[in-house]
Enzyme design. Sequence first.
Site, mmCIF file in Angstrom:
data_model
loop_
_atom_site.group_PDB
_atom_site.id
_atom_site.type_symbol
_atom_site.label_atom_id
_atom_site.label_comp_id
_atom_site.label_asym_id
_atom_site.label_seq_id
_atom_site.Cartn_x
_atom_site.Cartn_y
_atom_site.Cartn_z
ATOM 1 N N CYS A 1 8.045 2.772 -8.922
ATOM 2 C CA CYS A 1 8.023 2.070 -7.652
ATOM 3 C C CYS A 1 7.318 2.970 -6.652
ATOM 4 O O CYS A 1 7.030 4.123 -6.937
ATOM 5 C CB CYS A 1 9.447 1.811 -7.153
ATOM 6 S SG CYS A 1 10.398 0.724 -8.227
ATOM 7 N N GLY B 1 3.735 -0.616 -8.328
ATOM 8 C CA GLY B 1 4.660 -1.729 -8.504
ATOM 9 C C GLY B 1 4.069 -2.998 -7.944
ATOM 10 O O GLY B 1 3.708 -3.036 -6.767
ATOM 11 N N ASN C 1 12.472 5.267 -5.137
ATOM 12 C CA ASN C 1 11.584 5.325 -6.284
ATOM 13 C C ASN C 1 12.271 6.214 -7.305
ATOM 14 O O ASN C 1 12.581 7.363 -6.999
ATOM 15 C CB ASN C 1 10.241 5.942 -5.869
ATOM 16 C CG ASN C 1 9.367 6.259 -7.056
ATOM 17 O OD1 ASN C 1 9.459 5.603 -8.083
ATOM 18 N ND2 ASN C 1 8.528 7.254 -6.917
ATOM 19 N N GLY C 2 12.525 5.686 -8.492
ATOM 20 C CA GLY C 2 13.129 6.527 -9.525
ATOM 21 C C GLY C 2 14.306 5.880 -10.208
ATOM 22 O O GLY C 2 14.446 4.657 -10.204
ATOM 23 N N TYR D 1 -1.227 9.950 -15.586
ATOM 24 C CA TYR D 1 -1.439 8.505 -15.635
ATOM 25 C C TYR D 1 -1.089 7.748 -14.356
ATOM 26 O O TYR D 1 -1.836 6.878 -13.930
ATOM 27 C CB TYR D 1 -0.621 7.957 -16.814
ATOM 28 C CG TYR D 1 -0.635 6.463 -16.969
ATOM 29 C CD1 TYR D 1 -1.836 5.772 -17.136
ATOM 30 C CD2 TYR D 1 0.549 5.734 -16.955
ATOM 31 C CE1 TYR D 1 -1.843 4.391 -17.295
ATOM 32 C CE2 TYR D 1 0.548 4.356 -17.109
ATOM 33 C CZ TYR D 1 -0.650 3.692 -17.269
ATOM 34 O OH TYR D 1 -0.658 2.343 -17.414
#
Length: 493
Positions: free
Chosen positions: A34, A60, A137-138, A276
Site C-alpha cells: 500500500c 495499490g 502500509n504493511g 521491484y
Amino acid sequence: MSNEVIEKPRLWTGNHYNEGIGRDDIFDKLREECGVFGVFGHPNASDLSYYGLHALQHRGEESAGICTVDTTDNNKFNSYRGMGLVKEVFDKDKLDMLAGDRSIGHVRYSTAGESKLANAQPLIFRYRDGDLAVATNGNIVNAPEIRRELEMAGSIFQTSSDTEVIAHLIARSPKDFETAAKEALQRIVGGFAFLIMTNDKLLVASDPHGLRPIAMGRIGDGYVFSSETCAFETIGAEYMRDVQPGELLVLDSDGMRQDRYAEVERRATCAMEYIYFARPDSDIHGINIHSARKRMGQQLAIESFVDADIVIGVPDSSISAAIGYAEQTGIPYELGLIKNKYTGRTFIQPSQELREKGVKMKLSAVRKVVEGKRVVMIDDSIVRGTTSRRIVNLLREAGAAEVHVQITSPPFKNPCYYGIDTPDRKELIASYRTVEEIRKEINADSLAFLSDEGFVESVGGNDGEHNRGMCLACFDNDYPTVVDENSDKSCGC
Ligand code: SF4
C-alpha cells in the site's frame, strides 16, 4: 461528506489482478502493498494528497482515500474513500469538499476476498476524545492475537483490516492519546508505516526495523510524509529525511516533535523495495532505486556473463538493470519487450487459452529486434515460474535464437509476513527446485540469479550502522521478527 462505493469486478488492472481472477492467472508477480501520504500545515492538503497518492499509485490500485482536518472549522474531519484508481475515485468537486490543512491519504492493494470499501483507508473512527483516522502500509504479524484479545474484551471490529487493531488499542486505553498510541505501537509486531490523525494531532511512525519506508519532506511551511520520495517531486516538496525505525513524530499546533516508541532492534528495510516495488525515481535511505537496479545488472554481468547479441529488460522494473548489464558487457541494450500501458480493465477470464492471450495483451516481443538473436532477458524475480515461462515463450515465438534469463535478486524461497502478497512457501518454485530444474521449467537456455552478496553490494551494503540494513528473509529465511508460519501473511492494510 459520505463515502461512495464505486464497485468494480476484480480484473486485470495493468499491474495485477483484482477480484474474480486468481493470483496466478497471467502474471505471478509479487504484489505491491500500500502507499500512504500525509500533509501537515498546508492550505491545499487534499490537492497535495491527490497528487501524492497518484505518484504512489503503483503501490495499490484497488482503493484510494483521503481524510482532512479543517483547522478553520473546529478541526472538523472530512473524508472520502472509494474503490478504484486515485483519478477514478476523486474529482475536483470531491477534493474541494475535503477542506483542511492536514490530511492523511492511502492507496491500497489487498488480497482476494478483502476487496470492499469497508477496508479502504484511511479508516475513520469516533472515540471518546473525538475523531481518529488511521492509514497504514504493511502488515501486523501479531494482529490476529491482539484482535482475539480485544474481541474477548468486547471490541467490535468493523473491518477485516489489521489497521483497525491499532485504533482499538488507542481507543480502549485510559491514557492520553499520545501515550496510548505509543503503547499501542509497542504492542504490535511487524513491518509498517503508520499515519494516525486526530482532530488536533498527526502522528507518524515507522516499525522498529524500518521494514516499510516512509520519508519526510517540506513544502512551504508545511510537512509532507510519503511511502516514496517520488511523490515529493510531483508536488514540489523538498525531501528532508527518512523516518527512522521506531521513531514517532508528533505534529500539532506547537510544531513537530521527534520521539521514539522503540529502540532500533535491527535495521531491515525490505530488499524487494529496491528490487521491484519502488519507483526508479524514488530514493530509499539515500539510495536511488534506478541506480541501485543498474548496479544489480552490472553485478549480474560480472557474476554470470553470457555471450549474446542483445540485452533486454522485462518492463518496467528490470529496464534499469538491463541497461546496467549492457553497460558492463558492451552487449547492446534493446527494447525487445514492450509493455502495453493501456490494457486497462480487460475482461479476461482465467481459461488457459485466454491467460496466454492475456500475456500478449500486456507484453509484446518486438519481432524485428529479437528475431534470430541470442537474447539475455533481465527480470527482477521468479515467483512460481509461470510468468517467466510465458515471457520466454513469447520471445521464442518472435524468433529469438536463444533466451538466457538473468534475475536481479537471489532465489525467492520464503514468503513475506510484512505486507508483500506472496504465495505460500510450497508454491515458490525456488523453494523446491534447483536452478537447473527452474531453467528447464521456464524453457530458458540458461538461468542465473544474483548472489546474496552481489545484491547487497549493489544496494550499497547491509550495514545497519550506515542506515542500510535490509530484510533479506525471502531469500535467506532470516526474518527480523518472530513470525508465525501458519498465520495469515497477506497484506494487513
Ligand atoms: S520478507 Fe522479503 S518481501 Fe518481505 S519484507 Fe523481507 S525482503 Fe521484503
